[in-house]
Design a protein around this motif. Sequence first.
Motif, PDB file in Angstrom:
ATOM      1  N   THR A 184       0.826  -1.206   0.000  1.00 49.95           N
ATOM      2  CA  THR A 184       0.000   0.000   0.000  1.00 49.95           C
ATOM      3  C   THR A 184       0.860   1.255   0.000  1.00 49.95           C
ATOM      4  O   THR A 184       0.623   2.194  -0.787  1.00 49.95           O
ATOM      5  CB  THR A 184      -0.933   0.006   1.222  1.00 49.95           C
ATOM      6  OG1 THR A 184      -1.738  -1.172   1.220  1.00 49.95           O
ATOM      7  CG2 THR A 184      -1.837   1.228   1.202  1.00 49.95           C
TER       8      THR A 184
ATOM      9  N   TYR B 102      -5.480   9.385  -5.680  1.00 54.93           N
ATOM     10  CA  TYR B 102      -5.146   8.034  -6.133  1.00 54.93           C
ATOM     11  C   TYR B 102      -5.646   6.957  -5.175  1.00 54.93           C
ATOM     12  O   TYR B 102      -5.837   5.805  -5.573  1.00 54.93           O
ATOM     13  CB  TYR B 102      -3.623   7.926  -6.289  1.00 54.93           C
ATOM     14  CG  TYR B 102      -3.151   6.657  -6.955  1.00 54.93           C
ATOM     15  CD1 TYR B 102      -3.686   6.231  -8.167  1.00 54.93           C
ATOM     16  CD2 TYR B 102      -2.129   5.889  -6.377  1.00 54.93           C
ATOM     17  CE1 TYR B 102      -3.233   5.078  -8.784  1.00 54.93           C
ATOM     18  CE2 TYR B 102      -1.671   4.732  -6.994  1.00 54.93           C
ATOM     19  CZ  TYR B 102      -2.227   4.340  -8.200  1.00 54.93           C
ATOM     20  OH  TYR B 102      -1.781   3.202  -8.816  1.00 54.93           O
TER      21      TYR B 102
ATOM     22  N   GLY C  58      -7.522  -1.873  -5.588  1.00 55.40           N
ATOM     23  CA  GLY C  58      -6.599  -2.662  -6.387  1.00 55.40           C
ATOM     24  C   GLY C  58      -5.592  -3.418  -5.539  1.00 55.40           C
ATOM     25  O   GLY C  58      -5.327  -4.613  -5.777  1.00 55.40           O
ATOM     26  N   ILE C  59      -5.024  -2.739  -4.548  1.00 55.60           N
ATOM     27  CA  ILE C  59      -4.067  -3.392  -3.638  1.00 55.60           C
ATOM     28  C   ILE C  59      -4.761  -4.483  -2.844  1.00 55.60           C
ATOM     29  O   ILE C  59      -4.201  -5.561  -2.605  1.00 55.60           O
ATOM     30  CB  ILE C  59      -3.452  -2.354  -2.680  1.00 55.60           C
ATOM     31  CG1 ILE C  59      -2.455  -1.470  -3.431  1.00 55.60           C
ATOM     32  CG2 ILE C  59      -2.750  -3.035  -1.517  1.00 55.60           C
ATOM     33  CD1 ILE C  59      -1.192  -2.179  -3.855  1.00 55.60           C
TER      34      ILE C  59
ATOM     35  N   PHE D 202      -4.100  -0.989 -10.874  1.00 56.58           N
ATOM     36  CA  PHE D 202      -3.145   0.075 -10.550  1.00 56.58           C
ATOM     37  C   PHE D 202      -3.249   1.289 -11.468  1.00 56.58           C
ATOM     38  O   PHE D 202      -2.963   2.399 -11.047  1.00 56.58           O
ATOM     39  CB  PHE D 202      -1.723  -0.486 -10.608  1.00 56.58           C
ATOM     40  CG  PHE D 202      -1.525  -1.710  -9.773  1.00 56.58           C
ATOM     41  CD1 PHE D 202      -1.547  -1.644  -8.387  1.00 56.58           C
ATOM     42  CD2 PHE D 202      -1.346  -2.955 -10.352  1.00 56.58           C
ATOM     43  CE1 PHE D 202      -1.386  -2.770  -7.606  1.00 56.58           C
ATOM     44  CE2 PHE D 202      -1.185  -4.093  -9.586  1.00 56.58           C
ATOM     45  CZ  PHE D 202      -1.207  -4.002  -8.213  1.00 56.58           C
TER      46      PHE D 202
ATOM     47  N   ARG E   3     -14.404  -1.366  -6.129  1.00 55.82           N
ATOM     48  CA  ARG E   3     -14.455   0.103  -6.239  1.00 55.82           C
ATOM     49  C   ARG E   3     -15.890   0.603  -6.223  1.00 55.82           C
ATOM     50  O   ARG E   3     -16.183   1.634  -5.593  1.00 55.82           O
ATOM     51  CB  ARG E   3     -13.750   0.549  -7.526  1.00 55.82           C
ATOM     52  CG  ARG E   3     -12.230   0.463  -7.442  1.00 55.82           C
ATOM     53  CD  ARG E   3     -11.585   0.813  -8.758  1.00 55.82           C
ATOM     54  NE  ARG E   3     -10.121   0.726  -8.664  1.00 55.82           N
ATOM     55  CZ  ARG E   3      -9.328   0.495  -9.702  1.00 55.82           C
ATOM     56  NH1 ARG E   3      -9.847   0.348 -10.919  1.00 55.82           N
ATOM     57  NH2 ARG E   3      -8.018   0.426  -9.536  1.00 55.82           N
TER      58      ARG E   3
ATOM     59  N   ILE F 297      -6.293   2.993  -5.881  1.00 50.25           N
ATOM     60  CA  ILE F 297      -5.280   2.000  -5.536  1.00 50.25           C
ATOM     61  C   ILE F 297      -5.689   1.085  -4.386  1.00 50.25           C
ATOM     62  O   ILE F 297      -5.320  -0.096  -4.372  1.00 50.25           O
ATOM     63  CB  ILE F 297      -3.939   2.702  -5.201  1.00 50.25           C
ATOM     64  CG1 ILE F 297      -2.809   1.677  -5.106  1.00 50.25           C
ATOM     65  CG2 ILE F 297      -4.066   3.499  -3.920  1.00 50.25           C
ATOM     66  CD1 ILE F 297      -2.542   0.909  -6.366  1.00 50.25           C
TER      67      ILE F 297
ATOM     68  N   GLY G 114       1.019   7.427  -7.314  1.00 46.82           N
ATOM     69  CA  GLY G 114      -0.030   8.389  -7.013  1.00 46.82           C
ATOM     70  C   GLY G 114       0.082   9.694  -7.784  1.00 46.82           C
ATOM     71  O   GLY G 114      -0.875  10.122  -8.434  1.00 46.82           O
TER      72      GLY G 114
ATOM     73  N   PHE H  83       3.111   1.327  -3.639  1.00 43.76           N
ATOM     74  CA  PHE H  83       2.385   1.638  -4.872  1.00 43.76           C
ATOM     75  C   PHE H  83       1.725   3.004  -4.806  1.00 43.76           C
ATOM     76  O   PHE H  83       1.667   3.716  -5.811  1.00 43.76           O
ATOM     77  CB  PHE H  83       1.333   0.558  -5.140  1.00 43.76           C
ATOM     78  CG  PHE H  83       1.894  -0.698  -5.730  1.00 43.76           C
ATOM     79  CD1 PHE H  83       2.169  -0.789  -7.088  1.00 43.76           C
ATOM     80  CD2 PHE H  83       2.157  -1.798  -4.942  1.00 43.76           C
ATOM     81  CE1 PHE H  83       2.681  -1.952  -7.640  1.00 43.76           C
ATOM     82  CE2 PHE H  83       2.683  -2.959  -5.480  1.00 43.76           C
ATOM     83  CZ  PHE H  83       2.951  -3.036  -6.836  1.00 43.76           C
ATOM     84  N   THR H  84       1.237   3.383  -3.637  1.00 43.88           N
ATOM     85  CA  THR H  84       0.556   4.666  -3.517  1.00 43.88           C
ATOM     86  C   THR H  84       1.507   5.831  -3.773  1.00 43.88           C
ATOM     87  O   THR H  84       1.207   6.744  -4.554  1.00 43.88           O
ATOM     88  CB  THR H  84      -0.084   4.815  -2.129  1.00 43.88           C
ATOM     89  OG1 THR H  84      -1.030   3.764  -1.932  1.00 43.88           O
ATOM     90  CG2 THR H  84      -0.790   6.159  -2.003  1.00 43.88           C
TER      91      THR H  84
END
Length: 271
Positions: free
Chosen positions: A56, A74, A81-82, A206, A233, A78, A64, A59-60
Amino acid sequence: MSSTTIKPAHERKLRGNSSFRQAVRNSLTMAYRGLLKIKRTPEQLFDVTLQPIIFTLMFTYIFGGAISGNVQNYLPVIIPGILVQTVITTSVVTGVQLREDMDKGVFDRFKSLPIARIAPLAGALLADTIRYTIATTLTFTMGYVMGYRPEGGIGFVILAGLLVIVCSWAISWIFAFLGVISRTASSVQGISMIVLFPLTFLSNAFVPADTMPNILQWFVKVNPISHLVTAVRDLTNNGTMGWDFMISLIGAAVIVAIFAPITVRAYMRRA
């Protein structure tokens, strides 16, 4: 005193199949065994405790700014997705641990017990739902700490978490099958990663699909991981249940219907 008459073996009626109630009871007992294993070796939970936190954060802050302009914009993209990527990847451990138990001869003992044939497998998979629950909780917690506020509300967040756990449990039957037919635990992990990495990274987990080349956009749209991410989402960010939600549940049911019987059959032949 009354004497008990023992019938000869050829006159006894033996049940070849377990009842549904017995299968459930035996599976829950085996699940409890799996929980005891986790209690005695808590290091088994390192992947579901550290991975959600690291992924988390990584990737963020890496993607982002480039994709959404800033981290806050973001997060709604994300975090779902994560969540899907982390929990689905965690399901690989099911097949790896199953292969290790079979190599140690543990399942040979189970085969000789008067229990439902599916119980050792189903129990192990049920125990692993605790791992998925931990990963799901930590991912949402990390998102909240970083500023993620789901517009759908707590009810839809819980529903999204349950959806991911159910789908991951269904997918774990695939890795359980690999665990039964593979020769080593390392081969199970290697094959699983080869399958999962393209599915998770070539999805909308992502980055938006419309930023990819046309041929990749087609693959992303039919990718089951993309449907699951979109469903999460919709639940967390909008509080809605769309077609992707139904596709994810139907897909999970189909996977279990196909892989549960063939996994049990392969297990009885090779365990």
